[in-house]
Design a protein around this motif. Structure first.
Motif, PDB file in Angstrom:
ATOM      1  N   TYR A  51       0.870  -1.169   0.000  1.00  0.00           N
ATOM      2  CA  TYR A  51       0.000   0.000   0.000  1.00  0.00           C
ATOM      3  C   TYR A  51       0.913   1.227   0.000  1.00  0.00           C
ATOM      4  O   TYR A  51       1.682   1.435   0.948  1.00  0.00           O
ATOM      5  CB  TYR A  51      -0.900   0.019   1.231  1.00  0.00           C
ATOM      6  N   LYS A  53       0.691   4.376   0.659  1.00  0.00           N
ATOM      7  CA  LYS A  53       0.675   5.269   1.820  1.00  0.00           C
ATOM      8  C   LYS A  53       1.401   4.647   3.011  1.00  0.00           C
ATOM      9  O   LYS A  53       2.022   5.355   3.802  1.00  0.00           O
ATOM     10  CB  LYS A  53      -0.759   5.629   2.200  1.00  0.00           C
ATOM     11  N   GLU A  54       1.305   3.319   3.136  1.00  0.00           N
ATOM     12  CA  GLU A  54       2.000   2.662   4.238  1.00  0.00           C
ATOM     13  C   GLU A  54       3.514   2.692   4.021  1.00  0.00           C
ATOM     14  O   GLU A  54       4.282   2.828   4.979  1.00  0.00           O
ATOM     15  CB  GLU A  54       1.490   1.229   4.398  1.00  0.00           C
ATOM     16  N   GLU A  56       5.061   5.086   2.403  1.00  0.00           N
ATOM     17  CA  GLU A  56       5.413   6.477   2.704  1.00  0.00           C
ATOM     18  C   GLU A  56       5.508   6.690   4.213  1.00  0.00           C
ATOM     19  O   GLU A  56       6.465   7.296   4.716  1.00  0.00           O
ATOM     20  CB  GLU A  56       4.363   7.423   2.115  1.00  0.00           C
ATOM     21  N   SER A  57       4.537   6.171   4.950  1.00  0.00           N
ATOM     22  CA  SER A  57       4.526   6.338   6.404  1.00  0.00           C
ATOM     23  C   SER A  57       5.736   5.664   7.046  1.00  0.00           C
ATOM     24  O   SER A  57       6.356   6.212   7.965  1.00  0.00           O
ATOM     25  CB  SER A  57       3.233   5.766   6.988  1.00  0.00           C
ATOM     26  N   ILE A  79       1.764  14.430   8.176  1.00  0.00           N
ATOM     27  CA  ILE A  79       1.670  13.394   7.137  1.00  0.00           C
ATOM     28  C   ILE A  79       1.205  12.070   7.749  1.00  0.00           C
ATOM     29  O   ILE A  79       0.347  11.374   7.194  1.00  0.00           O
ATOM     30  CB  ILE A  79       3.018  13.227   6.422  1.00  0.00           C
ATOM     31  N   LYS A  82      -2.411  12.257   8.505  1.00  0.00           N
ATOM     32  CA  LYS A  82      -3.185  12.199   7.259  1.00  0.00           C
ATOM     33  C   LYS A  82      -3.290  10.770   6.752  1.00  0.00           C
ATOM     34  O   LYS A  82      -4.328  10.362   6.203  1.00  0.00           O
ATOM     35  CB  LYS A  82      -2.531  13.094   6.209  1.00  0.00           C
ATOM     36  N   ASN A  83      -2.217  10.004   6.934  1.00  0.00           N
ATOM     37  CA  ASN A  83      -2.208   8.604   6.489  1.00  0.00           C
ATOM     38  C   ASN A  83      -2.835   7.656   7.510  1.00  0.00           C
ATOM     39  O   ASN A  83      -2.780   6.438   7.338  1.00  0.00           O
ATOM     40  CB  ASN A  83      -0.772   8.160   6.195  1.00  0.00           C
ATOM     41  N   LYS A  84      -3.392   8.210   8.577  1.00  0.00           N
ATOM     42  CA  LYS A  84      -4.113   7.456   9.610  1.00  0.00           C
ATOM     43  C   LYS A  84      -3.224   6.437  10.325  1.00  0.00           C
ATOM     44  O   LYS A  84      -3.636   5.319  10.636  1.00  0.00           O
ATOM     45  CB  LYS A  84      -5.340   6.761   9.008  1.00  0.00           C
ATOM     46  N   GLY A 100      -1.811   2.753   9.193  1.00  0.00           N
ATOM     47  CA  GLY A 100      -3.059   2.964   8.479  1.00  0.00           C
ATOM     48  C   GLY A 100      -4.134   1.952   8.802  1.00  0.00           C
ATOM     49  O   GLY A 100      -4.000   1.145   9.716  1.00  0.00           O
ATOM     50  N   SER A 102      -5.672  -0.098   6.337  1.00  0.00           N
ATOM     51  CA  SER A 102      -5.878  -0.932   5.142  1.00  0.00           C
ATOM     52  C   SER A 102      -6.398  -2.310   5.540  1.00  0.00           C
ATOM     53  O   SER A 102      -5.961  -2.882   6.536  1.00  0.00           O
ATOM     54  CB  SER A 102      -4.566  -1.087   4.370  1.00  0.00           C
TER      55      SER A 102
END
Length: 215
Positions: A51, A53-54, A56-57, A79, A82-84, A100, A102
């Motif tokens: 994923y 975003k994961e 990136e996190s 950030i 925002k990505n939870k 996140g 997901s």
């Protein structure tokens, strides 16, 4: 053609070598497909199912994990929020995180595999008699506790390949601690553990560059 291999491709080859006895003298890390064995006319594509975003996190967390939480840049905190990402902070120290929200399902893995089937049938790879697909799975679980996910992946991939002119013969679904080998021709599969000792051995082998022939 890409000139530089990725760590995932090298690691995939070393896992296949250590767990399944692949002969490193026959294999080279290349491109389209990523692992090539001209002697046996056999190619293996390597894909990482993540994923974004994961990923990136995780990169942002890696850059601040050893800093007191109060010193984290506000931009990083924003950030991650925002990505939870759910952070665990104790006494101003970072203790862990959930990347996140997901879902734990095989859907992303299946879509990643289907995209590679499409490329295979668009003749995007060097010509071989046999093709397999190695998937670094980071979006779901494929170990012995999630056999239903593995069966779903196999069933959907077999159905998708049914009318394709070119097919992958096997899937290698890899977590850091387990490799699931799926035979798409008879729908069978088996799990092989990647022990901590083997993980450490492979990390050491990754620094040995003379075992690869890279185009």
């Amino acid at each position: 053609m890409r000139k530089k291999s990725t760590p995932e491709e090298k690691q995939a080859l070393l896992i296949l070598h250590n767990l399944l006895g692949f002969d490193l003298d026959k294999w080279k890390v290349c491109d389209k497909p990523d692992l090539q064995n001209p002697t046996d006319s056999w190619g293996i594509e390597v894909v990482r199912d993540v994923y974004p975003k994961e990923v990136e996190s995780a990169k942002h967390l890696k850059s601040v994990w050893d800093m007191p939480y109060s010193d984290w840049p506000a931009s990083k905190v924003k950030i991650l929020a925002k990505n939870k990402v759910k952070l665990t902070i104790k006494d101003n120290e970072f203790c862990g995180a959930i990347l996140g929200e997901s879902p734990n399902s095989p859907d992303s893995t299946i879509q990643a595999i289907k995209s590679k089937i499409d490329l295979l049938n668009k003749k995007k790879y060097r010509s071989f008699q046999r093709y397999d697909l190695y998937v670094v799975v980071e979006t779901t679980c494929i170990d012995k506790n999630y056999v239903s996910f593995v069966k779903q992946i196999i069933d959907e991939v077999v159905a998708y390949q049914q009318h394709s002119g070119m097919k992958f013969s096997k899937l290698y679904l890899a977590h850091h601690y387990v490799l699931c080998i799926c035979n798409l021709e008879n729908r069978s599969f088996e799990h092989k553990a990647i022990s901590l000792e083997l993980q450490e051995k492979i990390q050491s082998q990754l620094n040995t560059t003379d075992i690869y022939t890279i185009d």
